[in-house]
Design an enzyme around this catalytic site. Structure first.
Site, mmCIF file in Angstrom:
data_model
loop_
_atom_site.group_PDB
_atom_site.id
_atom_site.type_symbol
_atom_site.label_atom_id
_atom_site.label_comp_id
_atom_site.label_asym_id
_atom_site.label_seq_id
_atom_site.Cartn_x
_atom_site.Cartn_y
_atom_site.Cartn_z
ATOM 1 N N HIS A 1 5.855 -18.711 90.222
ATOM 2 C CA HIS A 1 7.558 -18.941 90.073
ATOM 3 C C HIS A 1 8.003 -20.014 89.498
ATOM 4 C CE1 HIS A 1 8.545 -15.338 93.018
ATOM 5 N NE2 HIS A 1 7.337 -15.214 92.770
ATOM 6 N N HIS B 1 5.878 -15.077 87.362
ATOM 7 C CA HIS B 1 6.518 -14.010 87.851
ATOM 8 C C HIS B 1 8.011 -14.875 88.504
ATOM 9 C CE1 HIS B 1 7.153 -11.061 91.544
ATOM 10 N NE2 HIS B 1 7.091 -10.486 90.490
ATOM 11 N N TYR C 1 13.636 -26.572 67.392
ATOM 12 C CA TYR C 1 14.713 -25.779 67.920
ATOM 13 C C TYR C 1 15.073 -24.762 66.717
ATOM 14 C CZ TYR C 1 15.010 -29.372 71.776
ATOM 15 O OH TYR C 1 14.715 -30.064 72.607
ATOM 16 N N ASN D 1 16.937 -14.969 66.211
ATOM 17 C CA ASN D 1 18.266 -15.329 66.341
ATOM 18 C C ASN D 1 18.408 -16.768 65.545
ATOM 19 O OD1 ASN D 1 21.124 -15.972 65.946
ATOM 20 N ND2 ASN D 1 21.326 -14.935 68.322
ATOM 21 N N CYS E 1 7.568 -26.752 76.868
ATOM 22 C CA CYS E 1 8.864 -27.038 76.433
ATOM 23 C C CYS E 1 8.993 -28.649 75.585
ATOM 24 C CB CYS E 1 10.111 -26.647 77.349
ATOM 25 S SG CYS E 1 9.836 -27.641 78.960
ATOM 26 N N SER F 1 14.772 -30.808 64.334
ATOM 27 C CA SER F 1 14.279 -30.837 62.951
ATOM 28 C C SER F 1 14.090 -32.235 62.407
ATOM 29 C CB SER F 1 15.278 -30.146 62.061
ATOM 30 O OG SER F 1 15.645 -28.735 62.672
#
Length: 211
Positions: A52, A114, A143, A152, A174, A180
């Site tokens: 979790h 999960h 990013y 997107n 992460c 950039s």
């Protein structure tokens, strides 16, 4: 690493994100595992279906963090359970490899996740799935590029929000998402922790080139 082959066979390729028939977190019987790592204490919570959350408690100042790459495990349990299920056990093994044998991590399937954030068809879920599936160990991604990979190209700020909502740092890296310009940007544990994690991945990449 023990258990990885069994885990891979039971989960199947790319089945890191447990199916849509998941219970809500309040319905799961969660266990919490405390791990003492080179970064300080890490708490892993999960149930029989997968992991979790992961919390890096940051209880050791950067200057005092040990160069010792060993990982010790102290199990603290909830709901009267006294042992880890197979998914949490595999997560502990994966994290032990991450810190102790980082050159092996690229060959290991990640633990099964999960958590509601990682399921469904939200943009956050797509971004995090894309990151763990398509960005290789030892690589960084901007990013902007991650937004493009998730479908997107204009959603650069939303990618940043997805990184902040990542419930399983280390497993979903992460800390390897950068601007950039090459700047590290914001990270939950500050630039010191981010650099320490990135340095670990730099050594992973070096080991992979050598081996």
């Amino acid at each position: 690493m023990s258990g990885s082959k069994k885990h891979q066979e039971s989960c199947g390729c790319h089945k890191y994100f447990h199916g849509n028939d998941m219970k809500s977190p309040s319905q799961c019987r969660q266990r919490t595992i405390s791990l003492q790592s080179p970064l300080g204490k890490i708490q892993v919570s999960g149930c029989e279906n997968g992991v979790h959350t992961i919390q890096i408690l940051m209880d050791v100042p950067l200057a005092e963090r040990s160069g010792d790459t060993s990982l010790s495990c102290v199990v603290t349990v909830s709901n009267g359970q006294e042992e880890m299920g197979p998914e949490l056990q595999y997560c502990v093994e994966w994290l032990r490899a991450y810190f102790s044998e980082p050159w092996t991590v690229g060959r290991l399937p990640p633990p099964v996740f999960h958590h509601p954030t990682l399921h469904g068809d939200s943009f956050t879920s797509r971004v995090l799935q894309t990151l763990v599936r398509d960005v290789k160990v030892g690589e960084t991604v901007s990013y902007k590029r991650l937004a493009e990979m998730a479908g997107n190209p204009r959603a650069v700020r939303a990618v940043g929000g997805a990184m902040r909502r990542n419930p399983v740092p280390l497993l979903i890296p992460c800390h390897r998402v950068i601007s950039s310009s090459g700047q590290s940007g914001m990270y939950m544990g500050g630039k010191g922790l981010r650099w320490q994690l990135y340095s670990t991945h730099f050594h992973m990449e070096s080991w992979q080139r050598i081996r």
